[in-house]
Motif scaffolding. Structure first.
Motif, PDB file in Angstrom:
ATOM      1  N   ASP A 120       5.470  11.092  10.763  1.00 34.23           N
ATOM      2  CA  ASP A 120       5.260  11.739   9.474  1.00 34.23           C
ATOM      3  C   ASP A 120       6.565  12.130   8.801  1.00 34.23           C
ATOM      4  OD1 ASP A 120       3.316  13.194   7.591  1.00 34.23           O
ATOM      5  OD2 ASP A 120       4.773  14.743   8.132  1.00 34.23           O
ATOM      6  N   ARG A 165       7.471  10.662   5.159  1.00 33.02           N
ATOM      7  CA  ARG A 165       7.569  11.567   4.029  1.00 33.02           C
ATOM      8  C   ARG A 165       8.851  11.332   3.252  1.00 33.02           C
ATOM      9  NH1 ARG A 165       6.576  17.806   5.022  1.00 33.02           N
ATOM     10  NH2 ARG A 165       5.112  16.780   6.395  1.00 33.02           N
ATOM     11  N   GLN A 166       9.926  11.162   4.001  1.00 34.72           N
ATOM     12  CA  GLN A 166      11.211  10.914   3.338  1.00 34.72           C
ATOM     13  C   GLN A 166      11.165   9.659   2.490  1.00 34.72           C
ATOM     14  OE1 GLN A 166      14.326  10.741   6.160  1.00 34.72           O
ATOM     15  NE2 GLN A 166      14.453  12.958   6.427  1.00 34.72           N
ATOM     16  N   ALA A 172       0.828  -1.208   0.000  1.00 37.59           N
ATOM     17  CA  ALA A 172       0.000   0.000   0.000  1.00 37.59           C
ATOM     18  C   ALA A 172       0.863   1.258   0.000  1.00 37.59           C
ATOM     19  CB  ALA A 172      -0.913  -0.006   1.212  1.00 37.59           C
ATOM     20  N   MET A 173       2.118   1.095   0.308  1.00 34.93           N
ATOM     21  CA  MET A 173       3.032   2.239   0.444  1.00 34.93           C
ATOM     22  C   MET A 173       2.476   3.254   1.452  1.00 34.93           C
ATOM     23  SD  MET A 173       5.709   1.652  -1.172  1.00 34.93           S
ATOM     24  CE  MET A 173       6.583   3.225  -1.396  1.00 34.93           C
ATOM     25  N   ALA A 174       1.944   2.698   2.506  1.00 34.94           N
ATOM     26  CA  ALA A 174       1.427   3.542   3.575  1.00 34.94           C
ATOM     27  C   ALA A 174       1.541   2.780   4.889  1.00 34.94           C
ATOM     28  CB  ALA A 174      -0.023   3.903   3.313  1.00 34.94           C
ATOM     29  N   ASP A 224       8.593   8.458   1.179  1.00 37.66           N
ATOM     30  CA  ASP A 224       7.489   8.552   0.238  1.00 37.66           C
ATOM     31  C   ASP A 224       6.340   7.598   0.582  1.00 37.66           C
ATOM     32  OD1 ASP A 224       6.629  10.109  -1.884  1.00 37.66           O
ATOM     33  OD2 ASP A 224       6.871   8.466  -3.283  1.00 37.66           O
ATOM     34  N   TYR A 225       6.161   7.415   1.854  1.00 38.63           N
ATOM     35  CA  TYR A 225       5.042   6.607   2.323  1.00 38.63           C
ATOM     36  C   TYR A 225       3.928   7.543   2.774  1.00 38.63           C
ATOM     37  CZ  TYR A 225       6.771   1.800   2.495  1.00 38.63           C
ATOM     38  OH  TYR A 225       7.194   0.538   2.159  1.00 38.63           O
ATOM     39  N   ASP A 226       2.697   7.089   2.675  1.00 41.63           N
ATOM     40  CA  ASP A 226       1.585   7.864   3.185  1.00 41.63           C
ATOM     41  C   ASP A 226       1.162   7.341   4.550  1.00 41.63           C
ATOM     42  OD1 ASP A 226       1.340   9.628   1.037  1.00 41.63           O
ATOM     43  OD2 ASP A 226       0.320   8.098  -0.140  1.00 41.63           O
ATOM     44  N   MET A 227       0.279   8.079   5.178  1.00 39.42           N
ATOM     45  CA  MET A 227      -0.152   7.679   6.509  1.00 39.42           C
ATOM     46  C   MET A 227      -1.665   7.534   6.565  1.00 39.42           C
ATOM     47  SD  MET A 227       0.912   9.302  10.092  1.00 39.42           S
ATOM     48  CE  MET A 227       0.039  10.786  10.353  1.00 39.42           C
ATOM     49  N   ALA A 228      -2.091   6.375   7.033  1.00 35.44           N
ATOM     50  CA  ALA A 228      -3.518   6.164   7.264  1.00 35.44           C
ATOM     51  C   ALA A 228      -3.748   6.294   8.758  1.00 35.44           C
ATOM     52  CB  ALA A 228      -3.938   4.796   6.770  1.00 35.44           C
ATOM     53  N   ILE A 287       2.976  11.478  16.142  1.00 37.13           N
ATOM     54  CA  ILE A 287       2.520  11.502  14.758  1.00 37.13           C
ATOM     55  C   ILE A 287       3.421  12.391  13.908  1.00 37.13           C
ATOM     56  CG2 ILE A 287       0.647  12.258  13.238  1.00 37.13           C
ATOM     57  CD1 ILE A 287      -1.313  11.324  15.374  1.00 37.13           C
ATOM     58  N   GLU A 288       3.804  13.527  14.458  1.00 34.90           N
ATOM     59  CA  GLU A 288       4.700  14.411  13.718  1.00 34.90           C
ATOM     60  C   GLU A 288       6.007  13.694  13.399  1.00 34.90           C
ATOM     61  OE1 GLU A 288       4.400  17.532  12.610  1.00 34.90           O
ATOM     62  OE2 GLU A 288       2.785  18.501  13.731  1.00 34.90           O
TER      63      GLU A 288
END
Lengths: 338, 338
Positions: free
Chosen positions: B82, B86-87, B59-61, B89-93, B78-79
């Motif tokens: 994140d 971001r580095q 899912a790359m997340a 290139d993953y997203d966050m659910a 969370i920060e």
DNA sequence: GTGAAAGCGCTAACAG
DNA sequence: CTGTTAGCGCTTTCAC
């Protein structure tokens, strides 16, 4: 991994039927639905978001864009959004913008353009022209919560009216020398500056309407931060110059900073100086802070609802939604002393 | 929607080559890569997460599970998470658990089991036996941040040692009558109770080691909340019973509540009563609170790194990661008065 | 280095 | 009410 075919085999039916049963579509007998659901549970089947998303074209998720999750206001909005999404069985993709520059750009493209969400809920983000254009091209429903942004619908409060009302409350108590703690420098973080600007405008209007000429020297930058606000009030008090009789802080956190500073210098709130904020932060109660309450949770709820309505094919709401504020008196303001 | 085929047509190549070029795989000439990338940018192509996720199975997340986003500690973690995502290139659910019961169950199944993320980072969540089993079956890497959970790796601090150290600091200053503000009732929210328990244990051990018998009457429930803590300290002060000479709060927010109460009753911190907290909350500085600082941001960073490492095929870390704490003296503690 | 073909797991359109 | 057939947009063998 157990797929839909496995379930189909288990119950001796086709994948389509299983798919329909699991999504509770009509055209499937109640009995079949029960059987299928039981089998799915038994096998531990879970639909792949990727596969169904690919074919339906819907991610079944909303992208929530925040400048930073750490601020009280944002976290409240997120909670509100979450409540609505959960009911609708939508997921949430959190996109933390993290300032401006390259990082912001990447964050922006990341989830948004990748279609991680079917709609975008942006918190107090002032999109650049380019970003707005990209959003438009994607055709995703967008709503901004917490601040008006040119060309986009928003959910929030009337900032000017809020600033006016808070100031008026102090004026009604007889105050004429009212200090304002404002935000400032928001653009640098890619935030909208319209929130502090609106509150400042309301403050100035209220003063003028009361025949009090606004004094630029009575506007200090608290940067929406408790420590910064404490520091500027510290400086003011220690400078020995005449003090105002009241302080209107554009956010509760700044009001807290002011209160701490005043207390620290042996000044009583509200006996010596009245203080009022805006927000109704969780800590406003323990601080005993009088404030103009807004409900970020509700703003999140409304924003999410608008988005989901649109995704559900209901006629989209074109206009912005302005929610009310109300004064909560916790005793940090008092009539000016004779 | 502009798809990979559109880009391929634009550059007169096959979709495969475009796919490879865009992912910067070897086996593609530098020149081709440049041409493809330019075309993709020009056309505004963005890879569909659903489509690529379907075929790659990733899912790359990352799913981040929080009990509630509104708390300072969580938002900091969370920060941190994140930043790392971001580095890479993953997203966050974001999965907000929201209490126990049906809602929690649904939230749990929602994103997690739907493979919204390739790994799970849970914040202070005490998974039920059943949940743990489901996670295991899914085979997703899991890590818990902020609290030890039986059977799962975690990133956090040594709670017992922290409680011990904070208490010891007060003992070193000569205090012997030390009140402890603890959490409590966490299980009801599906949170882990091991954090407050650990800190309490450390408190008791420090006392015993100093030859002071722990007095259960000196442990009050602040419920990790500022108002609750203010209230219990209010009650204590107003009861007229003898006051402790120091307070060790299991969190800064509880310490703030205590400080507000003491100030409100005309008691000086630290002259009358010393106060120490744990966390180093943003507001600890403006409050002038001495605290045992932990870095939730770093905990998030480390937790995310461990997960990404594992996803990248690097040897998974089997053990938990215990991060250090350090004392920040801001003057809210002082030697006991003679 | 690059292209052609197959298929990830699911849903939708069309039959029956 | 249920099954069959195609294909969503991309990546990945396997050829060339």
């Amino acid at each position: 991994m157990v797929g839909i075919e496995d379930v189909a085999r288990e119950v001796g039916m086709s994948a389509s039927t299983v798919s329909r049963a699991l999504r509770d579509l009509p055209l499937v007998s109640q009995q079949t639905k029960q059987v299928v659901r039981a089998a799915a549970d038994r096998l531990g089947y879970v639909r792949s978001a990727a596969a169904s998303g690919l074919v339906t074209g819907r991610a079944m998720a909303i992208s929530v864009v925040v400048p930073a999750v750490g601020l009280w206001f944002y976290s409240q909005v997120i909670e509100g959004v979450d409540t609505v999404l959960r009911q609708a069985d939508y997921d949430m993709a959190l996109v933390n913008l993290g300032g401006v520059g390259v990082e912001r750009e990447r964050a922006f493209k990341r989830s948004l353009l990748r279609h991680r969400g079917d709609a975008v809920l942006a918190l107090c983000v002032d999109f650049s022209h380019e970003e707005r254009e990209e959003l438009r091209q994607l055709g995703l429903p967008v709503i901004v919560v917490g601040t008006p942004v040119r060309g986009l619908r928003f959910v929030g409060i009337d900032e000017v009216a809020a600033g006016y009302q808070a100031t008026q409350h102090l004026i009604d108590l007889g105050h004429r020398d009212i200090l304002h703690l404002t935000g400032g420098a928001e653009e640098q973080q890619g935030l909208s500056s319209r929130v502090p600007q609106g509150r400042l405008t309301g403050y100035e209007q209220a003063l003028r309407d009361a025949g009090i000429p606004p004094d630029p020297g009575r506007v200090l930058e608290g940067r929406f931060s408790m420590s910064a606000s404490r520091d500027v009030v510290d400086d003011l008090v220690e400078s020995g110059s005449p003090l105002p009789t009241a302080i209107f802080a554009a956010s509760d956190e700044m009001a807290f900073g002011a209160m701490l500073s005043l207390n620290h210098h042996g000044l009583s709130v509200p006996d010596d100086i009245s203080v009022i904020g805006i927000d109704n932060h969780v800590m406003a109660d323990p601080f005993g802070l009088t404030t103009l309450a807004q409900r970020p949770f509700d703003q999140g709820v409304e924003g999410a609802r608008i988005l989901l309505d649109e995704l559900a094919g209901r006629p989209p709401r074109k206009t912005s939604l302005v929610l009310p504020v109300h004064l909560i008196d916790r005793g940090s303001t008092a009539p000016v002393r004779a």
